[in-house]
Design a protein around this motif. Structure first.
Motif, PDB file in Angstrom:
ATOM      1  N   ILE A 129       0.868  -1.174   0.000  1.00  0.00           N
ATOM      2  CA  ILE A 129       0.000   0.000   0.000  1.00  0.00           C
ATOM      3  C   ILE A 129       0.909   1.230   0.000  1.00  0.00           C
ATOM      4  CG2 ILE A 129      -1.813   1.285   1.193  1.00  0.00           C
ATOM      5  CD1 ILE A 129      -2.746  -1.435   0.160  1.00  0.00           C
ATOM      6  N   TYR A 130       0.811   2.014  -1.055  1.00  0.00           N
ATOM      7  CA  TYR A 130       1.608   3.229  -1.204  1.00  0.00           C
ATOM      8  C   TYR A 130       0.849   4.379  -0.533  1.00  0.00           C
ATOM      9  CZ  TYR A 130       4.158   0.545  -4.721  1.00  0.00           C
ATOM     10  OH  TYR A 130       4.909  -0.412  -5.355  1.00  0.00           O
ATOM     11  N   MET A 131       1.554   5.132   0.314  1.00  0.00           N
ATOM     12  CA  MET A 131       0.918   6.216   1.062  1.00  0.00           C
ATOM     13  C   MET A 131       1.660   7.524   0.842  1.00  0.00           C
ATOM     14  SD  MET A 131       0.201   4.465   4.771  1.00  0.00           S
ATOM     15  CE  MET A 131       1.948   4.370   5.104  1.00  0.00           C
ATOM     16  N   TRP A 147      -2.690   3.938  -2.297  1.00  0.00           N
ATOM     17  CA  TRP A 147      -2.762   3.192  -3.551  1.00  0.00           C
ATOM     18  C   TRP A 147      -2.311   1.756  -3.310  1.00  0.00           C
ATOM     19  CZ3 TRP A 147      -0.933   8.009  -2.743  1.00  0.00           C
ATOM     20  CH2 TRP A 147      -1.521   9.064  -3.453  1.00  0.00           C
ATOM     21  N   ALA A 148      -3.122   0.805  -3.738  1.00  0.00           N
ATOM     22  CA  ALA A 148      -2.755  -0.608  -3.600  1.00  0.00           C
ATOM     23  C   ALA A 148      -1.928  -1.012  -4.812  1.00  0.00           C
ATOM     24  CB  ALA A 148      -4.008  -1.474  -3.494  1.00  0.00           C
ATOM     25  N   GLY A 149      -0.768  -1.602  -4.564  1.00  0.00           N
ATOM     26  CA  GLY A 149       0.084  -2.107  -5.641  1.00  0.00           C
ATOM     27  C   GLY A 149      -0.082  -3.613  -5.764  1.00  0.00           C
ATOM     28  N   SER A 150       0.608  -4.208  -6.711  1.00  0.00           N
ATOM     29  CA  SER A 150       0.553  -5.652  -6.883  1.00  0.00           C
ATOM     30  C   SER A 150       1.662  -6.304  -6.062  1.00  0.00           C
ATOM     31  CB  SER A 150       0.715  -6.011  -8.356  1.00  0.00           C
ATOM     32  OG  SER A 150       1.914  -5.476  -8.856  1.00  0.00           O
ATOM     33  N   GLU A 151       1.565  -7.615  -5.905  1.00  0.00           N
ATOM     34  CA  GLU A 151       2.597  -8.336  -5.155  1.00  0.00           C
ATOM     35  C   GLU A 151       3.942  -8.142  -5.851  1.00  0.00           C
ATOM     36  OE1 GLU A 151       1.704 -12.228  -3.148  1.00  0.00           O
ATOM     37  OE2 GLU A 151       0.053 -12.157  -4.591  1.00  0.00           O
ATOM     38  N   GLY A 152       5.002  -8.150  -5.062  1.00  0.00           N
ATOM     39  CA  GLY A 152       6.329  -7.984  -5.649  1.00  0.00           C
ATOM     40  C   GLY A 152       7.041  -6.777  -5.095  1.00  0.00           C
ATOM     41  N   TRP A 159       5.834   4.591  -8.043  1.00  0.00           N
ATOM     42  CA  TRP A 159       5.866   5.887  -7.368  1.00  0.00           C
ATOM     43  C   TRP A 159       5.739   7.031  -8.371  1.00  0.00           C
ATOM     44  CZ3 TRP A 159       4.320   6.870  -2.921  1.00  0.00           C
ATOM     45  CH2 TRP A 159       4.609   6.072  -1.826  1.00  0.00           C
ATOM     46  N   LEU A 160       6.328   6.881  -9.544  1.00  0.00           N
ATOM     47  CA  LEU A 160       6.213   7.920 -10.575  1.00  0.00           C
ATOM     48  C   LEU A 160       4.740   8.123 -10.953  1.00  0.00           C
ATOM     49  CD1 LEU A 160       7.472   9.947 -12.526  1.00  0.00           C
ATOM     50  CD2 LEU A 160       7.851   8.057 -14.129  1.00  0.00           C
ATOM     51  N   ARG A 161       3.984   7.022 -11.084  1.00  0.00           N
ATOM     52  CA  ARG A 161       2.553   7.124 -11.390  1.00  0.00           C
ATOM     53  C   ARG A 161       1.800   7.814 -10.257  1.00  0.00           C
ATOM     54  NH1 ARG A 161       3.497   1.973 -13.639  1.00  0.00           N
ATOM     55  NH2 ARG A 161       2.727   0.874 -11.798  1.00  0.00           N
ATOM     56  N   VAL A 162       2.138   7.472  -8.998  1.00  0.00           N
ATOM     57  CA  VAL A 162       1.484   8.071  -7.830  1.00  0.00           C
ATOM     58  C   VAL A 162       1.758   9.577  -7.787  1.00  0.00           C
ATOM     59  CG1 VAL A 162       1.593   8.224  -5.301  1.00  0.00           C
ATOM     60  CG2 VAL A 162       1.412   5.980  -6.412  1.00  0.00           C
ATOM     61  N   LEU A 163       3.027   9.971  -7.937  1.00  0.00           N
ATOM     62  CA  LEU A 163       3.392  11.390  -7.869  1.00  0.00           C
ATOM     63  C   LEU A 163       2.775  12.177  -9.018  1.00  0.00           C
ATOM     64  CD1 LEU A 163       7.154  11.033  -6.813  1.00  0.00           C
ATOM     65  CD2 LEU A 163       5.143  11.357  -5.344  1.00  0.00           C
ATOM     66  N   THR A 164       2.706  11.561 -10.196  1.00  0.00           N
ATOM     67  CA  THR A 164       2.073  12.215 -11.353  1.00  0.00           C
ATOM     68  C   THR A 164       0.589  12.433 -11.094  1.00  0.00           C
ATOM     69  OG1 THR A 164       3.697  11.235 -12.856  1.00  0.00           O
ATOM     70  CG2 THR A 164       1.637  12.030 -13.838  1.00  0.00           C
ATOM     71  N   GLU A 165      -0.060  11.452 -10.447  1.00  0.00           N
ATOM     72  CA  GLU A 165      -1.480  11.612 -10.104  1.00  0.00           C
ATOM     73  C   GLU A 165      -1.662  12.779  -9.138  1.00  0.00           C
ATOM     74  OE1 GLU A 165      -4.781   9.440  -7.371  1.00  0.00           O
ATOM     75  OE2 GLU A 165      -3.720   8.104  -8.753  1.00  0.00           O
ATOM     76  N   LEU A 166      -0.771  12.898  -8.148  1.00  0.00           N
ATOM     77  CA  LEU A 166      -0.852  14.014  -7.202  1.00  0.00           C
ATOM     78  C   LEU A 166      -0.705  15.354  -7.925  1.00  0.00           C
ATOM     79  CD1 LEU A 166       1.223  12.641  -4.176  1.00  0.00           C
ATOM     80  CD2 LEU A 166      -1.266  12.741  -4.421  1.00  0.00           C
ATOM     81  N   LYS A 167       0.229  15.410  -8.881  1.00  0.00           N
ATOM     82  CA  LYS A 167       0.414  16.640  -9.653  1.00  0.00           C
ATOM     83  C   LYS A 167      -0.850  16.954 -10.463  1.00  0.00           C
ATOM     84  CE  LYS A 167       3.611  19.108 -12.608  1.00  0.00           C
ATOM     85  NZ  LYS A 167       4.944  19.100 -13.232  1.00  0.00           N
ATOM     86  N   ASN A 168      -1.450  15.920 -11.066  1.00  0.00           N
ATOM     87  CA  ASN A 168      -2.673  16.114 -11.856  1.00  0.00           C
ATOM     88  C   ASN A 168      -3.856  16.538 -10.988  1.00  0.00           C
ATOM     89  OD1 ASN A 168      -1.317  15.425 -14.187  1.00  0.00           O
ATOM     90  ND2 ASN A 168      -1.966  13.282 -14.135  1.00  0.00           N
TER      91      ASN A 168
END
Length: 197
Positions: A129-131, A147-152, A159-168
């Motif tokens: 879980i990304y916070m 944000w829930a990520g996949s196993e692994g 993180w790039l996708r998460v930070l980009t979402e925050l910017k958007n």
């Protein structure tokens, strides 16, 4: 009667499910339709304590059938699987709105981290879980998202996708970002907010 209500001694009654079991409520007759109950609203069949119990049991991983059986056994409350689904769906809708809400344009500090949480999806498995937690300009803490990520495990690309979402969602700048030493993470931060320390 229909929807758990009937007439008794000239008064309407209805059964309301509460966290201490079913309660029968006498409803005054009101030809003009002007009576507005304050504690048990018109057409309300459950009080909030039941909703909270359903959500708590659901969060612990019980299925809708198991929750229904538990409420019947412990409280004598007849709460159908459909009703339980309605309660949990309403929370999911609220979560989706919260997760997409607009954010402040600048945060002095943002903390990001990933924790592994056991999640039941058929079977129990560890999911990352990304916070992102921010300190606002007024000095308050605000969770920007989960944000829930996949196993692994954790990855800089995620993180790039998460930070980009925050910017958007409106975050134009972060003065300082606090994170662990994950490989590639500083580059991901610099790509979204080039001036961030």
């Amino acid at each position: 009667g229909k929807n758990g209500s009937n007439s008794r001694n000239g008064k309407r009654t209805k059964t309301v499910v509460t966290d201490v079991g079913p309660v029968t409520v006498e409803v005054p007759r009101d030809r003009a339709g002007a009576f507005e109950p304050q504690i048990v609203r018109k057409h309300q069949r459950r009080l909030t304590g039941v909703d909270e119990m359903v959500l708590s049991l659901s969060a612990k991983g019980l299925t809708h059938g198991e929750i229904s059986a538990h409420l019947a056994e412990v409280y004598g409350a007849d709460v159908s699987k459909g009703t339980i689904s309605t309660i949990t769906d309403s929370v999911m809708e609220g979560m989706a709105e919260w997760q997409a809400r607009p954010l402040d344009s600048v945060y002095p500090v943002v903390f990001i981290d990933c924790v592994n949480v056991k999640i039941r999806e058929g079977q129990v498995a560890n999911r990352p879980i990304y916070m992102a937690l921010a300190v606002t300009a007024e000095g308050h803490r605000d969770i920007l998202g989960l944000w829930a990520g996949s196993e692994g495990g954790e990855g800089a690309k995620h993180w790039l996708r998460v930070l980009t979402e925050l910017k958007n969602r409106g975050v134009e700048d972060v003065l300082m970002l606090v994170c662990d030493g994950l490989k590639g993470l500083p580059d991901a931060v610099g790509e979204v907010w080039p001036q961030t320390v």
